[in-house]
Scaffold this active site. Structure first.
Site, short mmCIF file in Angstrom:
data_model
loop_
_atom_site.label_atom_id
_atom_site.label_comp_id
_atom_site.label_asym_id
_atom_site.label_seq_id
_atom_site.Cartn_x
_atom_site.Cartn_y
_atom_site.Cartn_z
N LYS A 86 1.05 -1.14 0.15
CA LYS A 86 -0.08 0.11 -0.15
C LYS A 86 0.74 1.48 0.19
O LYS A 86 2.10 1.26 0.40
CB LYS A 86 -1.08 -0.03 1.26
N TYR A 95 14.73 30.55 6.99
CA TYR A 95 13.69 31.63 7.38
C TYR A 95 13.83 31.53 8.82
O TYR A 95 14.02 30.45 9.50
CB TYR A 95 12.21 30.93 6.71
#
Length: 392
Positions: free
Chosen positions: A41, A274
């Site tokens: 999956k 940042y």
């Protein structure tokens, strides 16, 4: 023909030799009559569903498991037609008819799902293969014990009408990664009770299954007819508190690497990324790694994520941005294009996915699964050689 060289910007190397070895290790932990379902999956936990499915089948898995029907149908469309494929996360209106025509084993947890699959069987004129799932204590998908008799009875009625075949009875653990947790024994006892009820009512399942990766590795009494290893197949320990991948005889399959995009000299007191959460203490060299949270690098690992560059372990300097992050090279003579290894098996000094999980306060499942689609997968050891050493 000359092989295409791996991309230098960034790549996730997928060692299919390691994956096959892991599947063989897991097979060796179960009895000969117990089958192995390779869970692929979420694009095989980020490793590439089709290639990993084929490698797992080469190594002796006899079932494949997916979450959604669309994942299962994609495997069939890609040419995997022989083995059984089970999918378990259905929603109303999902492609039941296509699932029947593709010969999928489809999980049913509630009456609405049984009604939809029965109707699809009528429309297609074919018998649907279904597996009934019980909620034995996880509290997610699955039929509540109080509703189990009705679901079983209705499913067996549909079976007698030739509309469905009940091929499996199953459930899923909540705390198998915590040995001794009281829920483990409680779930196992309840599962056995629900199996007994269904079989006394006339169910004759091909497989009964409960064991996920940690149960496959540590709880042999839960193996029944089939086990469903997921993360363990990819060489990641499902329970680092119990043991590492190496402790379980597993080797991590994915290595995440990138080429340094820029190296520059900066003075002391220079802010990085940042918010300037990292400021250089002295004159130093900074290296730019062209991977960011858009590629699956957890922003929560800002200032903590480990990276191997130039033979030394570094730490993410400042915030992880969308497409890039910085490491402080501490004056080392690293050149643009030098390899940065974010994680791998760990046997060459590089960090592991578990190290990143610790840095990001998460689990290694999430680290490998979240690596984004713009990071190309480069497959190693595609040839199946049972005698080969993983990674060679």
């Amino acid at each position: 023909m000359t092989e295409t060289p791996p991309p230098r910007r960034a790549r996730a190397e997928i060692d299919l030799g390691a994956l096959r070895a892991n599947v063989r290790t897991l097979r060796a932990r179960v009895s000969p009559h117990t089958q192995v379902m390779a869970v692929v999956k979420a694009d095989a936990y980020g490793h590439g569903a089709l290639r990993c499915a084929r490698a797992a089948l080469d190594a002796g898995a006899t079932w494949l498991g997916t979450a959604t029907p669309h994942e299962a149908l994609a495997l069939r469309a890609a040419g995997i037609t022989g083995p059984r494929i089970m999918c378990w996360l259905w929603t109303p209106g999902d492609p039941w008819a296509e699932g029947i025509e593709a010969d999928l084993d489809m999980s049913v947890s509630d009456m609405w799902a049984l009604e939809e699959v029965v109707e699809a069987a009528r429309v297609t004129g074919r018998t649907a293969r279904i597996q009934l799932k019980a909620d034995t204590g996880l509290g997610r998908n699955g039929c509540q014990p109080a509703d189990w008799p009705q679901l079983v009875d209705r499913a067996l009625k549909a079976e007698s009408d030739g509309l469905v075949k009940v091929t499996g009875l199953w459930s899923h653990f909540a705390c198998a990664d915590e040995p001794g947790h009281p829920s483990i024994g409680a779930q196992l006892d309840l599962f056995r009770m629900l199996l007994e009820h269904a079989e006394k009512a006339g169910a004759e399942p091909e497989v009964r299954h409960l064991a996920n990766s940690p149960a496959t590795l540590t709880l042999p009494e839960t193996h029944f007819d089939l086990v469903r290893p997921g993360i363990a197949m990819y060489g990641v320990s499902p329970s680092p508190e119990i043991g590492s991948s190496a402790d379980f005889g597993l080797r991590p399959v994915m290595s995440l690497k990138a080429g340094i995009a820029l190296v520059k000299q900066v003075p002391a007191g220079h802010g990085v990324s940042y918010g300037h959460h990292y400021v250089t203490e002295r004159e130093t060299r900074l290296g730019l790694v062209p991977l960011g949270y858009a590629d699956g690098i957890p922003r929560h690992a800002s200032g903590r994520g480990p990276v191997l560059v130039g033979g030394r372990l570094r730490t993410v300097a400042g915030r992880v941005a969308m497409d890039q992050f910085v490491v402080d090279l501490d004056g080392d003579a690293v050149l643009p294009g030098a390899e940065a290894v974010l994680f791998g098996p760990g046997d060459r000094g590089e960090p592991t996915a578990e190290d990143w999980a610790v840095a990001a306060d998460t689990i290694a499942y999430e680290i490998v699964t979240r690596i984004g689609a713009r990071v190309p997968r480069v497959y190693l050891n595609e040839r199946d050689d049972a005698e080969a050493v993983p990674g060679e």
